[in-house]
Write a protein that holds these residues in place. Structure first.
Motif, PDB file in Angstrom:
ATOM      1  N   LEU A  56       3.794  10.906   5.627  1.00  0.00           N
ATOM      2  CA  LEU A  56       5.023  10.552   5.258  1.00  0.00           C
ATOM      3  C   LEU A  56       5.473   9.090   5.269  1.00  0.00           C
ATOM      4  O   LEU A  56       6.030   8.640   4.292  1.00  0.00           O
ATOM      5  CB  LEU A  56       6.166  11.240   6.321  1.00  0.00           C
ATOM      6  CG  LEU A  56       6.388  12.851   5.935  1.00  0.00           C
ATOM      7  CD1 LEU A  56       7.066  13.340   7.446  1.00  0.00           C
ATOM      8  CD2 LEU A  56       7.188  13.024   4.991  1.00  0.00           C
ATOM      9  N   ARG A  57       4.706   8.477   6.354  1.00  0.00           N
ATOM     10  CA  ARG A  57       4.891   6.883   6.192  1.00  0.00           C
ATOM     11  C   ARG A  57       4.302   6.399   4.740  1.00  0.00           C
ATOM     12  O   ARG A  57       4.825   5.656   4.283  1.00  0.00           O
ATOM     13  CB  ARG A  57       4.099   6.264   7.346  1.00  0.00           C
ATOM     14  CG  ARG A  57       4.268   4.566   7.322  1.00  0.00           C
ATOM     15  CD  ARG A  57       3.397   3.865   8.409  1.00  0.00           C
ATOM     16  NE  ARG A  57       4.228   4.265   9.566  1.00  0.00           N
ATOM     17  CZ  ARG A  57       3.155   5.027  10.760  1.00  0.00           C
ATOM     18  NH1 ARG A  57       2.025   5.455  10.364  1.00  0.00           N
ATOM     19  NH2 ARG A  57       3.604   5.307  11.847  1.00  0.00           N
ATOM     20  N   ALA A  58       3.173   6.777   4.588  1.00  0.00           N
ATOM     21  CA  ALA A  58       2.629   6.376   3.151  1.00  0.00           C
ATOM     22  C   ALA A  58       3.345   6.522   2.048  1.00  0.00           C
ATOM     23  O   ALA A  58       3.521   5.934   0.966  1.00  0.00           O
ATOM     24  CB  ALA A  58       1.106   6.993   3.160  1.00  0.00           C
ATOM     25  N   ALA A  59       3.849   7.876   2.150  1.00  0.00           N
ATOM     26  CA  ALA A  59       4.820   8.364   0.902  1.00  0.00           C
ATOM     27  C   ALA A  59       5.943   7.682   0.767  1.00  0.00           C
ATOM     28  O   ALA A  59       6.228   7.084  -0.251  1.00  0.00           O
ATOM     29  CB  ALA A  59       5.122   9.884   1.279  1.00  0.00           C
ATOM     30  N   TYR A  60       6.600   7.121   1.901  1.00  0.00           N
ATOM     31  CA  TYR A  60       7.720   6.380   1.900  1.00  0.00           C
ATOM     32  C   TYR A  60       7.560   4.766   1.561  1.00  0.00           C
ATOM     33  O   TYR A  60       8.437   4.248   0.681  1.00  0.00           O
ATOM     34  CB  TYR A  60       8.615   6.273   3.215  1.00  0.00           C
ATOM     35  CG  TYR A  60       9.194   7.588   3.737  1.00  0.00           C
ATOM     36  CD1 TYR A  60       9.101   8.278   4.842  1.00  0.00           C
ATOM     37  CD2 TYR A  60      10.032   8.200   2.808  1.00  0.00           C
ATOM     38  CE1 TYR A  60       9.674   9.171   5.185  1.00  0.00           C
ATOM     39  CE2 TYR A  60      10.845   9.341   3.121  1.00  0.00           C
ATOM     40  CZ  TYR A  60      10.538  10.101   4.425  1.00  0.00           C
ATOM     41  OH  TYR A  60      11.146  11.000   4.670  1.00  0.00           O
ATOM     42  N   GLN A  61       6.448   4.414   1.995  1.00  0.00           N
ATOM     43  CA  GLN A  61       6.265   3.091   1.253  1.00  0.00           C
ATOM     44  C   GLN A  61       5.476   3.063  -0.157  1.00  0.00           C
ATOM     45  O   GLN A  61       5.962   2.283  -0.824  1.00  0.00           O
ATOM     46  CB  GLN A  61       4.798   2.632   2.165  1.00  0.00           C
ATOM     47  CG  GLN A  61       5.025   2.225   3.743  1.00  0.00           C
ATOM     48  CD  GLN A  61       4.070   2.043   4.448  1.00  0.00           C
ATOM     49  OE1 GLN A  61       2.758   2.375   4.300  1.00  0.00           O
ATOM     50  NE2 GLN A  61       4.164   1.265   5.758  1.00  0.00           N
ATOM     51  N   ARG A  62       4.879   4.309  -0.572  1.00  0.00           N
ATOM     52  CA  ARG A  62       4.666   4.183  -2.214  1.00  0.00           C
ATOM     53  C   ARG A  62       6.095   4.361  -2.663  1.00  0.00           C
ATOM     54  O   ARG A  62       6.200   3.523  -3.896  1.00  0.00           O
ATOM     55  CB  ARG A  62       4.085   5.396  -2.273  1.00  0.00           C
ATOM     56  CG  ARG A  62       2.453   5.299  -2.128  1.00  0.00           C
ATOM     57  CD  ARG A  62       1.752   6.209  -2.823  1.00  0.00           C
ATOM     58  NE  ARG A  62       2.103   7.617  -2.364  1.00  0.00           N
ATOM     59  CZ  ARG A  62       1.691   8.430  -1.426  1.00  0.00           C
ATOM     60  NH1 ARG A  62       0.820   7.850  -0.558  1.00  0.00           N
ATOM     61  NH2 ARG A  62       2.038   9.670  -0.982  1.00  0.00           N
ATOM     62  N   LEU A  63       6.995   4.947  -2.343  1.00  0.00           N
ATOM     63  CA  LEU A  63       8.207   5.137  -2.832  1.00  0.00           C
ATOM     64  C   LEU A  63       9.019   4.045  -2.947  1.00  0.00           C
ATOM     65  O   LEU A  63       9.671   3.826  -3.784  1.00  0.00           O
ATOM     66  CB  LEU A  63       9.079   6.292  -2.033  1.00  0.00           C
ATOM     67  CG  LEU A  63      10.251   6.701  -2.826  1.00  0.00           C
ATOM     68  CD1 LEU A  63      10.302   7.275  -4.233  1.00  0.00           C
ATOM     69  CD2 LEU A  63      11.051   7.598  -1.827  1.00  0.00           C
ATOM     70  N   LYS A  64       9.087   3.404  -1.827  1.00  0.00           N
ATOM     71  CA  LYS A  64       9.902   2.182  -1.917  1.00  0.00           C
ATOM     72  C   LYS A  64       9.246   0.960  -2.600  1.00  0.00           C
ATOM     73  O   LYS A  64       9.963   0.281  -3.329  1.00  0.00           O
ATOM     74  CB  LYS A  64       9.744   1.520  -0.417  1.00  0.00           C
ATOM     75  CG  LYS A  64      10.569   0.193  -0.248  1.00  0.00           C
ATOM     76  CD  LYS A  64      10.241  -0.148   1.301  1.00  0.00           C
ATOM     77  CE  LYS A  64      10.969  -1.616   1.664  1.00  0.00           C
ATOM     78  NZ  LYS A  64      10.818  -2.145   3.009  1.00  0.00           N
ATOM     79  N   GLN A  65       7.859   1.017  -2.963  1.00  0.00           N
ATOM     80  CA  GLN A  65       7.291  -0.011  -3.809  1.00  0.00           C
ATOM     81  C   GLN A  65       7.559   0.338  -5.438  1.00  0.00           C
ATOM     82  O   GLN A  65       7.468  -0.221  -6.051  1.00  0.00           O
ATOM     83  CB  GLN A  65       5.832  -0.075  -3.434  1.00  0.00           C
ATOM     84  CG  GLN A  65       5.586  -0.754  -2.226  1.00  0.00           C
ATOM     85  CD  GLN A  65       3.855  -0.576  -2.005  1.00  0.00           C
ATOM     86  OE1 GLN A  65       3.161  -0.038  -2.388  1.00  0.00           O
ATOM     87  NE2 GLN A  65       3.488  -1.307  -0.907  1.00  0.00           N
ATOM     88  N   ALA A  66       7.756   1.556  -5.681  1.00  0.00           N
ATOM     89  CA  ALA A  66       7.818   1.985  -6.833  1.00  0.00           C
ATOM     90  C   ALA A  66       9.435   1.920  -7.264  1.00  0.00           C
ATOM     91  O   ALA A  66       9.596   1.868  -8.305  1.00  0.00           O
ATOM     92  CB  ALA A  66       7.565   3.629  -6.868  1.00  0.00           C
ATOM     93  N   ILE A  67      10.096   1.597  -6.242  1.00  0.00           N
ATOM     94  CA  ILE A  67      11.601   1.198  -6.799  1.00  0.00           C
ATOM     95  C   ILE A  67      11.850  -0.087  -7.071  1.00  0.00           C
ATOM     96  O   ILE A  67      11.593  -0.940  -6.570  1.00  0.00           O
ATOM     97  CB  ILE A  67      12.528   1.883  -5.783  1.00  0.00           C
ATOM     98  CG1 ILE A  67      12.463   3.429  -5.392  1.00  0.00           C
ATOM     99  CG2 ILE A  67      13.867   1.572  -6.039  1.00  0.00           C
ATOM    100  CD1 ILE A  67      13.451   3.975  -4.252  1.00  0.00           C
TER     101      ILE A  67
END
Length: 78
Positions: free
Chosen positions: A67-78
């Protein structure tokens, strides 16, 4: 070996010894044995839960990392 495993081993040995004595004992002793057996079965069941609890903890840790990795990827994508 954990302290719980050591305790379980010691209890199993005592249980085996007591079982022989109960076989030779009185009706009162046999009744007490039945009460202790119920507690033994509960102990074994709860000791098993402890082990599965460790597995659950590891699975939750892994899920948390994903989840942490997914949230970090999402944050970078935005």
């Amino acid at each position: 070996m954990s302290a719980l495993d050591d305790l379980k081993t010691d209890l199993a040995k005592l249980r085996d010894e007591a079982k022989v004595q109960v076989h030779l004992g009185t009706m009162e002793t046999k009744q007490e044995w039945e009460e202790i057996e119920a507690k033994w079965n509960r102990f074994v069941a709860e000791a098993g839960l402890h082990k599965s609890g460790e597995g659950i903890k590891a699975a939750l840790q892994s899920l948390g990392n994903e989840l942490r990795a997914a949230y970090q990827r999402l944050k970078q994508a935005i």
